[in-house]
Design an enzyme around this catalytic site. Structure first.
Site, PDB file in Angstrom:
ATOM      1  N   PHE F  39     -16.054 -15.615 -32.042  1.00  0.00           N
ATOM      2  CA  PHE F  39     -15.504 -16.557 -33.024  1.00  0.00           C
ATOM      3  C   PHE F  39     -15.727 -15.994 -34.422  1.00  0.00           C
ATOM      4  CE2 PHE F  39     -16.451 -19.056 -29.226  1.00  0.00           C
ATOM      5  CZ  PHE F  39     -15.255 -19.732 -29.063  1.00  0.00           C
ATOM      6  N   ALA F  77     -20.679 -16.425 -32.327  1.00  0.00           N
ATOM      7  CA  ALA F  77     -20.106 -16.769 -33.630  1.00  0.00           C
ATOM      8  C   ALA F  77     -20.587 -15.727 -34.628  1.00  0.00           C
ATOM      9  CB  ALA F  77     -20.553 -18.167 -34.064  1.00  0.00           C
ATOM     10  N   CYS F  78     -19.661 -15.121 -35.336  1.00  0.00           N
ATOM     11  CA  CYS F  78     -19.986 -14.058 -36.301  1.00  0.00           C
ATOM     12  C   CYS F  78     -20.914 -14.605 -37.385  1.00  0.00           C
ATOM     13  CB  CYS F  78     -18.698 -13.546 -36.938  1.00  0.00           C
ATOM     14  SG  CYS F  78     -18.991 -12.413 -38.296  1.00  0.00           S
ATOM     15  N   VAL F  79     -22.024 -13.953 -37.582  1.00  0.00           N
ATOM     16  CA  VAL F  79     -23.051 -14.507 -38.473  1.00  0.00           C
ATOM     17  C   VAL F  79     -22.569 -14.711 -39.900  1.00  0.00           C
ATOM     18  CG1 VAL F  79     -24.099 -12.208 -38.842  1.00  0.00           C
ATOM     19  CG2 VAL F  79     -25.425 -14.263 -39.351  1.00  0.00           C
ATOM     20  N   ALA F  82     -20.290 -17.590 -39.955  1.00  0.00           N
ATOM     21  CA  ALA F  82     -20.894 -18.856 -39.533  1.00  0.00           C
ATOM     22  C   ALA F  82     -21.732 -19.501 -40.623  1.00  0.00           C
ATOM     23  CB  ALA F  82     -21.745 -18.629 -38.280  1.00  0.00           C
TER      24      ALA F  82
END
Lengths: 129, 120, 96, 96, 120, 129
Positions: F39, F77-79, F82
């Site tokens: 994501f 989820a891409c940090v 996010a």
């Protein structure tokens, strides 16, 4: 003059919320009144208290929060947009049995009636999206 | 409450984004608050008017069904831009609701007579 | 006291064409955000009759580095002038 | 085992034109989401030479009520067939 | 780790949306993981290449400056589509970086030789 | 075959995340392997545990959560996407001195390395946006 700003897009993904923020600051600079900020659709993410910006990036929700708090602006996140996007105040959080709130204390959750009211009672309405 | 004339311009195709639904929700709210409401379909927005929509397989509400209730909310001034229908090879036989088809000049004067224009 | 249209997306969006379908006499245009690329496209602006005022937001122009490519018909404006334009026009229609 | 291009926005996006700039021989196209409106636009599809296969996702067609307007060149496909097409093509390029 | 050829197609104008930055971040990551990277500017993406960008007044990072560091990351195959530059009245004198200008056929063969295409 | 799905857009605003969800279910139906869900950008909102859908609407983040949990999918989820969107796990929440987490327990926060890894190690990558 009395202005209402309607913000349709999330911060960080589109320039619009940043333009709206600078526009709002300029309105205040020039002595205009902000009747309401209305956050609609993905715009509700501008009221998130959970957003953490990178060091080299402006934290747009935090800046909205500062501006709204400092000038005691009326700031509304549309309820139907907000809850499906996880933007919750205490009432919505409790009602849906979640354990946390995510909206900044400076904004409230409200209905589309406040959007229509703002259209009727402001001299100017500007949309950012 | 002051009564104003709102014109909603709905320019988005249904389903691909939430814009069409958003515009409709806002118009319903204006009608509930007893404002005068015009609803204008423009650009890809004219696709919302197609009959035979059924969004069950994409697990969404069928927007066309909601449009059929516009007049129940007292929204009777519903228009579509002629040029945008034509560009998409659509004629009034394809459309679900009684909409009035407008040329650009008629649409301009509709806008000119409006107090508020919500353009989505 | 007429209408101000703002346009916020690049010419790829065709928003100017949509706007033009509803653009009344003496109504004015302000290009913001990616809309400012229109200000560098004389070919596209040629479809808008000359008596309309065309504005573009300076900070968005400078960000994109197109200050040297703006056509003469465009007036660059500050955010303060943007607010002023909103006051001067009775109605604002935002295209995005 | 060539490339499958998916197109997910309506013709207003001009995505088909962009895709066409990079479309190789024998590469195929699948229209999904608002991209399925392309399937009703014979005039726009005419720019894509005939030997390419053109597919459109049935559930998106039915949602939008354009099943009666699809041109003959289009093959309607289920989500299962979408997956199968992804297996059959070595590379997938998504336009959105 | 297997080495693959990634081609990033960057089609968005800078600043209006985060797409241009997103594409760049992903390409930097591919380079850090020592993949072979091609970077192709297409459509409005060619606007990213304009010299003299300065996003200070809109309180954003200046994207052009990041593009100048592409080769520091080992991304040396940087291209722009000729037709899209021309449509926007841009020539190589306007551009900040050493990019190779490609016709559509050359771009097609670039894509054909890629294992992965990230298209934003 | 091994598939990775990359999701770029938020639920409720674009059809893409709903298409991706149906695509993922079909992959599983047909016995394919999902190597990873990644994501990215606004797509991280699909992992939000705070989203509350209306009664007549599908709760897309809840459906992702069910699917990911049931089939023990790898979901990232891409940090950088996010945290600026307020999608936080315990580690990020604590690090930024916030009092709540907002990500579903079935997804984790990870870096772009996992995006590149997925590109290398999957047979097919499909993006939804």
């Amino acid at each position: 003059m009395k202005f209402t700003l309607v913000i349709y897009t999330a911060p960080f993904s589109h320039e619009a919320s940043s333009t709206a923020l600078r526009f709002a600051k300029t309105l205040i600079d020039e002595g205009h009144e902000i009747y309401r900020l209305f956050f609609f659709s993905d715009g509700v993410h501008n009221t998130s208290r959970m957003a953490v910006a990178a060091q080299d990036e402006v934290n747009i929700p935090a800046q909205w929060h500062d501006l709204i708090s400092r000038y005691e602006l009326d700031s509304v996140a549309c309820v139907s947009s907000a809850i499906k996007r996880g933007i919750l105040d205490e009432k919505e959080s409790a009602r849906h049995e979640l354990d946390a709130t995510t909206i900044h204390s400076s904004s409230e959750i409200g209905g589309l009636g406040q959007f229509i009211d703002a259209n009727i009672n402001s001299d100017r309405i500007i949309s950012f999206g | 409450m002051k009564k104003q004339t709102f014109t909603f311009i709905s320019r988005a195709a249904p389903y691909g984004s939430n814009r069409a639904q958003l515009c409709l929700d806002a118009a319903f709210a204006a009608a509930v608050f007893e404002q005068k409401v015009n609803y204008l379909f423009m650009g890809d927005g004219v696709y919302q008017l197609l009959a035979d929509q059924d969004a069950e397989d994409i697990e969404t509400k069928t927007l066309g069904r909601a449009l059929e209730t516009l007049d129940l909310y007292g929204i009777e001034n519903v228009y579509a831009l002629e040029a945008d229908l034509k560009e998409r090879n659509l004629s009034d036989k394809d459309l679900l609701a009684r909409v009035e088809i407008l040329g650009n000049d008629a649409a301009k004067s509709l806008i000119a007579k409006s107090d508020r224009v919500i353009n989505l | 006291m007429s209408t101000l249209h703002t346009i916020a997306k690049s010419p790829t969006s065709n928003l100017l064409e949509s706007c033009r379908q509803l653009l009344g006499q003496n109504e004015n245009l302000l290009f913001i955000e990616d809309g400012v690329y229109y200000a560098s496209r004389e070919d596209l602006l040629a479809t808008i009759p000359g008596k309309r005022k065309l504005y573009a937001l300076r900070e968005d122009i400078l960000a994109r580095g197109i200050q040297g490519k703006i056509t003469d018909r465009i007036e660059l404006v500050s955010m303060h002038k943007f607010v002023e334009l909103c006051c001067e026009h009775k109605k604002i229609i935002n295209w995005f």
